[in-house]
Design a protein around this motif. Structure first.
Motif, PDB file in Angstrom:
ATOM      1  N   TYR A  97       0.843  -1.198   0.000  1.00 41.88           N
ATOM      2  CA  TYR A  97       0.000   0.000   0.000  1.00 41.88           C
ATOM      3  C   TYR A  97       0.878   1.247   0.000  1.00 41.88           C
ATOM      4  N   ASP A  98       0.513   2.218  -0.823  1.00 38.39           N
ATOM      5  CA  ASP A  98       1.170   3.525  -0.834  1.00 38.39           C
ATOM      6  C   ASP A  98       0.097   4.568  -0.567  1.00 38.39           C
ATOM      7  N   VAL A  99       0.066   5.082   0.679  1.00 37.03           N
ATOM      8  CA  VAL A  99      -0.944   6.073   1.079  1.00 37.03           C
ATOM      9  C   VAL A  99      -0.305   7.445   0.943  1.00 37.03           C
ATOM     10  N   ARG A 131      -4.156 -11.478   8.478  1.00 32.64           N
ATOM     11  CA  ARG A 131      -3.401 -12.414   9.306  1.00 32.64           C
ATOM     12  C   ARG A 131      -2.023 -12.686   8.692  1.00 32.64           C
ATOM     13  N   THR A 132      -1.365 -11.573   8.355  1.00 33.00           N
ATOM     14  CA  THR A 132      -0.062 -11.629   7.686  1.00 33.00           C
ATOM     15  C   THR A 132       0.835 -10.553   8.279  1.00 33.00           C
ATOM     16  N   ASP A 133       2.132 -10.851   8.422  1.00 29.82           N
ATOM     17  CA  ASP A 133       3.084  -9.858   8.925  1.00 29.82           C
ATOM     18  C   ASP A 133       3.038  -8.607   8.055  1.00 29.82           C
ATOM     19  N   THR A 134       2.874  -7.452   8.717  1.00 28.98           N
ATOM     20  CA  THR A 134       2.662  -6.182   8.026  1.00 28.98           C
ATOM     21  C   THR A 134       3.652  -5.155   8.553  1.00 28.98           C
ATOM     22  N   PHE A 135       4.291  -4.411   7.630  1.00 33.84           N
ATOM     23  CA  PHE A 135       5.363  -3.489   7.996  1.00 33.84           C
ATOM     24  C   PHE A 135       5.083  -2.099   7.433  1.00 33.84           C
ATOM     25  N   LEU A 136       5.431  -1.071   8.223  1.00 33.28           N
ATOM     26  CA  LEU A 136       5.174   0.331   7.871  1.00 33.28           C
ATOM     27  C   LEU A 136       6.494   1.067   7.685  1.00 33.28           C
ATOM     28  N   GLU A 137       6.515   2.005   6.714  1.00 30.70           N
ATOM     29  CA  GLU A 137       7.703   2.827   6.485  1.00 30.70           C
ATOM     30  C   GLU A 137       7.287   4.152   5.859  1.00 30.70           C
ATOM     31  N   ASN A 138       8.070   5.183   6.108  1.00 30.60           N
ATOM     32  CA  ASN A 138       7.895   6.460   5.411  1.00 30.60           C
ATOM     33  C   ASN A 138       8.131   6.264   3.922  1.00 30.60           C
ATOM     34  N   ASP A 139       7.389   6.989   3.082  1.00 31.48           N
ATOM     35  CA  ASP A 139       7.435   6.724   1.639  1.00 31.48           C
ATOM     36  C   ASP A 139       8.795   7.009   1.009  1.00 31.48           C
ATOM     37  N   GLY A 185       3.349  -4.619   2.967  1.00 26.66           N
ATOM     38  CA  GLY A 185       4.061  -3.381   3.227  1.00 26.66           C
ATOM     39  C   GLY A 185       3.128  -2.194   3.090  1.00 26.66           C
ATOM     40  N   ILE A 186       3.235  -1.245   3.999  1.00 27.59           N
ATOM     41  CA  ILE A 186       2.468   0.009   3.922  1.00 27.59           C
ATOM     42  C   ILE A 186       3.467   1.150   3.946  1.00 27.59           C
ATOM     43  N   ILE A 187       3.396   2.031   2.957  1.00 29.30           N
ATOM     44  CA  ILE A 187       4.231   3.229   2.998  1.00 29.30           C
ATOM     45  C   ILE A 187       3.328   4.448   3.067  1.00 29.30           C
ATOM     46  N   PHE A 188       3.787   5.444   3.817  1.00 29.30           N
ATOM     47  CA  PHE A 188       2.935   6.592   4.139  1.00 29.30           C
ATOM     48  C   PHE A 188       3.700   7.886   3.910  1.00 29.30           C
ATOM     49  N   ALA A 204       6.584  -0.077  -2.034  1.00 30.40           N
ATOM     50  CA  ALA A 204       5.644  -0.712  -1.112  1.00 30.40           C
ATOM     51  C   ALA A 204       5.975  -2.181  -0.876  1.00 30.40           C
ATOM     52  N   ILE A 205       6.426  -2.889  -1.917  1.00 25.19           N
ATOM     53  CA  ILE A 205       6.741  -4.304  -1.724  1.00 25.19           C
ATOM     54  C   ILE A 205       8.162  -4.508  -1.188  1.00 25.19           C
ATOM     55  N   SER A 206       9.013  -3.481  -1.327  1.00 24.65           N
ATOM     56  CA  SER A 206      10.393  -3.593  -0.855  1.00 24.65           C
ATOM     57  C   SER A 206      10.494  -3.525   0.664  1.00 24.65           C
ATOM     58  N   VAL A 207       9.584  -2.786   1.300  1.00 23.18           N
ATOM     59  CA  VAL A 207       9.657  -2.571   2.745  1.00 23.18           C
ATOM     60  C   VAL A 207       9.629  -3.887   3.527  1.00 23.18           C
ATOM     61  N   PRO A 208       8.648  -4.773   3.304  1.00 22.99           N
ATOM     62  CA  PRO A 208       8.676  -6.017   4.079  1.00 22.99           C
ATOM     63  C   PRO A 208       9.867  -6.910   3.741  1.00 22.99           C
ATOM     64  N   LEU A 209      10.315  -6.905   2.488  1.00 17.70           N
ATOM     65  CA  LEU A 209      11.489  -7.701   2.116  1.00 17.70           C
ATOM     66  C   LEU A 209      12.717  -7.241   2.883  1.00 17.70           C
TER      67      LEU A 209
END
Length: 324
Positions: A8-10, A104-112, A67-70, A305-310
């Motif tokens: 996700y890219d918010v 129900r999956t590991d979820t990670f947040l990062e600044n965009d 992955g969520i980027i904000f 967005a997909i790089s953050v959890p990796l």
């Protein structure tokens, strides 16, 4: 077997949802315009709806990672949006928990911007480069820094705010509250503002006199330059100078091997990079050293967005990045 990642890219303009894999392949995407008054519950509802749609388009039943980027400051360890400049009412909001609970999956947040730097490290020009700076040049200006092969986050996770270095004392007020920040002078919003503030020049310009104020953007200024508009040329010369001052400050401080510039304005290509390289050479003065500035990944926002959890999983397990 490859990992399927929901990202996700918010952002301030749009919310994007992608499904990709750990090879950097984007399998599907779903986008919607950002609504400033979306609110917490409706944002999560929209994210889940978009996530389900993206997974269905990609023929993926369940993501392996999320992955969520904000676009704003975040506390990645707690999964919290600290402040929300683009969507009202999200400050101190745990955006990770409801998404993690639903899938129900590991979820990670990062600044965009930091996420974009990670994407460059895994999939772009930052591969095999241990010391580089990524600058996002869009509506605003942000960044991410890799030092000795690792993302530098700083003591509070807020390193890389290169748009908020002051380069003009008592200059225009920035959204952060300071005056003369690089973002307030050379970000996309600032470029458009400088055009609009020069009403007389706008009236005298054959190019800009045909546009309404809300149609004036940084992209239009580059277009005007291509059409020979002298006012556009002047605005861009000033912008390039401000960027050169800001970048030389960063290079003098960090001495990176590489500077990568992404974001919407980087799509101007040679019209941006050629004069910027010349201006940086001039601005170095006696502190000159070899430098290289390159454009960011074409699909960097999707890959971020997909790089953050990796990358986060690699950090957690103390792994050296794979060469994708």
């Amino acid at each position: 077997m490859s990992l399927n990642i929901l990202g996700y890219d918010v952002g301030g303009t749009k919310i994007s949802t992608v499904v990709g894999n750990d090879s950097g392949e984007i399998l599907s995407n779903v986008r919607m315009p950002t609504v400033k008054h979306l609110g917490k519950k409706r944002l999560i509802d929209e994210m889940i709806t978009m996530g389900d749609a993206a997974l269905k388009k990609a023929h993926v039943d369940k993501p392996d990672l999320i992955g969520i980027i904000f676009a704003g400051p975040v506390d990645r360890n707690r999964g919290i949006v600290i402040a929300s400049p683009n969507i009202f009412g999200l400050s101190n909001f745990n955006i990770v928990e409801p998404i993690k609970d639903y899938y129900r999956t590991d979820t990670f947040l990062e600044n965009d911007a930091q996420a974009a730097a990670i994407a460059e490290r895994l999939f772009g020009s930052g591969r095999n480069v241990d010391n580089f700076v990524y600058m996002t040049l869009s509506t605003g200006i942000g960044g991410g820094i890799f030092i000795n092969g690792k993302l530098y986050r700083g003591a509070h996770g807020m390193a890389g705010e290169i748009g908020h270095n002051v380069i003009m004392v008592n200059g225009p007020t920035c959204g952060c509250g300071r005056r003369g920040c690089l973002e307030a002078l050379a970000g996309g919003k600032a470029i458009a503002r400088r055009v609009i503030e020069n009403l007389r020049a706008v009236r005298d310009s054959d190019f800009f006199s045909k546009l309404r104020p809300n149609e004036i953007t940084a992209e239009k200024v580059f277009e005007g330059k291509k059409q020979g508009d002298m006012f556009s040329q002047l605005i861009l010369e000033e912008t390039i100078y401000y960027l050169a001052v800001g970048l030389v400050n960063i290079i003098n401080t960090l001495d990176p091997e590489l500077v990568i510039i992404g974001g919407g304005i980087s799509k101007a290509g040679k019209d941006l990079f050629d004069p910027l390289n010349d201006a940086i050479k001039e601005e170095f003065k006696s502190m000159y050293r070899p430098f290289k500035i390159v454009p960011g990944l074409e699909n960097g926002s999707d890959l971020a967005a997909i790089s953050v959890p990796l990358y986060t999983e690699m950090e957690m397990h103390g792994e050296r990045e794979k060469q994708y």
